[in-house]
Design a protein around this motif. Structure first.
Motif, PDB file in Angstrom:
ATOM      1  N   GLU A   8     -63.110  82.269 -15.003  1.00 54.80           N
ATOM      2  CA  GLU A   8     -64.278  82.190 -14.119  1.00 54.80           C
ATOM      3  C   GLU A   8     -65.555  82.561 -14.864  1.00 54.80           C
ATOM      4  O   GLU A   8     -66.597  81.906 -14.703  1.00 54.80           O
ATOM      5  CB  GLU A   8     -64.103  83.114 -12.906  1.00 54.80           C
ATOM      6  CG  GLU A   8     -62.957  82.748 -11.989  1.00 54.80           C
ATOM      7  CD  GLU A   8     -61.584  83.188 -12.510  1.00 54.80           C
ATOM      8  OE1 GLU A   8     -61.502  84.125 -13.356  1.00 54.80           O
ATOM      9  OE2 GLU A   8     -60.582  82.581 -12.079  1.00 54.80           O
ATOM     10  N   THR A   9     -65.482  83.600 -15.680  1.00 56.62           N
ATOM     11  CA  THR A   9     -66.660  84.033 -16.435  1.00 56.62           C
ATOM     12  C   THR A   9     -67.011  83.007 -17.501  1.00 56.62           C
ATOM     13  O   THR A   9     -68.186  82.683 -17.697  1.00 56.62           O
ATOM     14  CB  THR A   9     -66.428  85.418 -17.059  1.00 56.62           C
ATOM     15  OG1 THR A   9     -66.054  86.334 -16.021  1.00 56.62           O
ATOM     16  CG2 THR A   9     -67.683  85.932 -17.736  1.00 56.62           C
ATOM     17  N   LYS A  10     -66.004  82.463 -18.173  1.00 58.21           N
ATOM     18  CA  LYS A  10     -66.259  81.420 -19.177  1.00 58.21           C
ATOM     19  C   LYS A  10     -66.912  80.208 -18.521  1.00 58.21           C
ATOM     20  O   LYS A  10     -67.856  79.625 -19.071  1.00 58.21           O
ATOM     21  CB  LYS A  10     -64.973  81.020 -19.897  1.00 58.21           C
ATOM     22  CG  LYS A  10     -64.420  82.110 -20.788  1.00 58.21           C
ATOM     23  CD  LYS A  10     -63.275  81.653 -21.676  1.00 58.21           C
ATOM     24  CE  LYS A  10     -62.221  80.895 -20.938  1.00 58.21           C
ATOM     25  NZ  LYS A  10     -61.132  80.416 -21.791  1.00 58.21           N
ATOM     26  N   ARG A  11     -66.433  79.836 -17.346  1.00 53.87           N
ATOM     27  CA  ARG A  11     -67.012  78.697 -16.627  1.00 53.87           C
ATOM     28  C   ARG A  11     -68.487  78.965 -16.298  1.00 53.87           C
ATOM     29  O   ARG A  11     -69.342  78.099 -16.487  1.00 53.87           O
ATOM     30  CB  ARG A  11     -66.220  78.427 -15.347  1.00 53.87           C
ATOM     31  CG  ARG A  11     -66.630  77.149 -14.628  1.00 53.87           C
ATOM     32  CD  ARG A  11     -65.697  76.825 -13.452  1.00 53.87           C
ATOM     33  NE  ARG A  11     -64.298  76.801 -13.862  1.00 53.87           N
ATOM     34  CZ  ARG A  11     -63.371  77.687 -13.473  1.00 53.87           C
ATOM     35  NH1 ARG A  11     -63.673  78.652 -12.633  1.00 53.87           N
ATOM     36  NH2 ARG A  11     -62.131  77.597 -13.896  1.00 53.87           N
ATOM     37  N   ALA A  12     -68.781  80.159 -15.823  1.00 54.99           N
ATOM     38  CA  ALA A  12     -70.163  80.515 -15.485  1.00 54.99           C
ATOM     39  C   ALA A  12     -71.053  80.506 -16.726  1.00 54.99           C
ATOM     40  O   ALA A  12     -72.194  80.028 -16.674  1.00 54.99           O
ATOM     41  CB  ALA A  12     -70.203  81.883 -14.810  1.00 54.99           C
ATOM     42  N   LEU A  13     -70.540  81.000 -17.843  1.00 54.87           N
ATOM     43  CA  LEU A  13     -71.328  80.995 -19.086  1.00 54.87           C
ATOM     44  C   LEU A  13     -71.558  79.572 -19.585  1.00 54.87           C
ATOM     45  O   LEU A  13     -72.657  79.234 -20.036  1.00 54.87           O
ATOM     46  CB  LEU A  13     -70.648  81.846 -20.154  1.00 54.87           C
ATOM     47  CG  LEU A  13     -70.682  83.347 -19.915  1.00 54.87           C
ATOM     48  CD1 LEU A  13     -69.739  84.077 -20.866  1.00 54.87           C
ATOM     49  CD2 LEU A  13     -72.108  83.883 -20.033  1.00 54.87           C
ATOM     50  N   ALA A  14     -70.533  78.722 -19.509  1.00 57.85           N
ATOM     51  CA  ALA A  14     -70.688  77.328 -19.927  1.00 57.85           C
ATOM     52  C   ALA A  14     -71.722  76.619 -19.052  1.00 57.85           C
ATOM     53  O   ALA A  14     -72.547  75.844 -19.543  1.00 57.85           O
ATOM     54  CB  ALA A  14     -69.346  76.604 -19.875  1.00 57.85           C
ATOM     55  N   LYS A  15     -71.698  76.914 -17.765  1.00 59.55           N
ATOM     56  CA  LYS A  15     -72.694  76.330 -16.861  1.00 59.55           C
ATOM     57  C   LYS A  15     -74.098  76.817 -17.222  1.00 59.55           C
ATOM     58  O   LYS A  15     -75.049  76.027 -17.271  1.00 59.55           O
ATOM     59  CB  LYS A  15     -72.360  76.693 -15.408  1.00 59.55           C
ATOM     60  CG  LYS A  15     -73.304  76.082 -14.403  1.00 59.55           C
ATOM     61  CD  LYS A  15     -72.906  76.425 -12.973  1.00 59.55           C
ATOM     62  CE  LYS A  15     -73.913  75.822 -12.011  1.00 59.55           C
ATOM     63  NZ  LYS A  15     -73.666  76.232 -10.633  1.00 59.55           N
ATOM     64  N   ALA A  16     -74.232  78.115 -17.516  1.00 58.00           N
ATOM     65  CA  ALA A  16     -75.534  78.666 -17.904  1.00 58.00           C
ATOM     66  C   ALA A  16     -76.018  78.072 -19.228  1.00 58.00           C
ATOM     67  O   ALA A  16     -77.215  77.973 -19.465  1.00 58.00           O
ATOM     68  CB  ALA A  16     -75.454  80.185 -18.016  1.00 58.00           C
ATOM     69  N   ALA A  17     -75.076  77.644 -20.068  1.00 58.92           N
ATOM     70  CA  ALA A  17     -75.412  77.029 -21.349  1.00 58.92           C
ATOM     71  C   ALA A  17     -75.588  75.523 -21.162  1.00 58.92           C
ATOM     72  O   ALA A  17     -75.014  74.714 -21.879  1.00 58.92           O
ATOM     73  CB  ALA A  17     -74.335  77.340 -22.385  1.00 58.92           C
TER      74      ALA A  17
END
Length: 186
Positions: free
Chosen positions: A52-61
């Motif tokens: 979930e955190t990786k997904r959120a970071l990828a979205k922010a990137a």
């Protein structure tokens, strides 16, 4: 050492195989021993495995969803407080004018490069991701406003072997004793 420098590539496809904690810590040890101005050691690292955190970071990137295939992210943070202690409410961002911020970004970048070269020597792949806004990444990880996210490193076993990219020749980039203007080159 030159072999790791020459063969290191930005990897954007990963096998999905887990990266053991011992390897992550070995990689971070190589970053820990990097040099820094006045030995300030401004770097901090957040190891992220949560999907979930990786997904959120990828979205922010900017929606770089390829990042999510890496089993681990290492978020590399510069702490400007090692140089600016007496400014309450300090917030740093892409447009901050503080010279100290430039210093800690430089120092943290050295540590990040140590880490990516160590990853290469260990048979792991990384890609230095830095296309995001501080305001989008910091809340995901609870990073205070006086810290600057220098890079997100997706880390894993590579599922690709990118080829060599063109590089300028030494005579195009090296000068001796003073700056030289060169035809068509800045």
């Amino acid at each position: 050492m030159i072999e790791a420098v020459r063969t290191r590539r930005s990897v954007r496809k990963f096998t999905g195989r887990n990266v053991e904690d011992e390897l992550v810590l070995q990689l971070l040890e190589s970053a820990r021993v990097a040099p820094s101005g006045h030995n300030t050691q401004p770097w901090r690292f957040i190891v992220v495995r949560s999907p979930e955190t990786k997904r959120a970071l990828a979205k922010a990137a900017h929606g770089q969803s390829w990042m999510e295939a890496a089993p681990v992210f290492i978020v590399c943070v510069a702490d400007v407080r090692c140089r600016i202690q007496d400014e309450p409410g300090l917030e740093v961002k892409e447009t901050s004018p503080h010279f100290a911020l430039k210093q800690v970004i430089r120092d943290t970048a050295i540590a990040v490069e140590h880490a990516v070269l160590e990853a290469e020597s260990m048979g792991l792949g990384t890609c230095w991701v830095a296309w995001y806004e501080q305001a989008d990444v910091r809340p995901i990880l609870g990073i205070p406003a006086d810290k600057f996210v220098v890079a997100i490193l997706p880390l894993g076993y590579p599922a690709e072997t990118p080829g060599e990219r063109p590089r300028k020749k030494l005579d195009e980039i090296v000068m001796f004793e003073k700056w030289e203007e060169r035809s068509g080159k800045a």
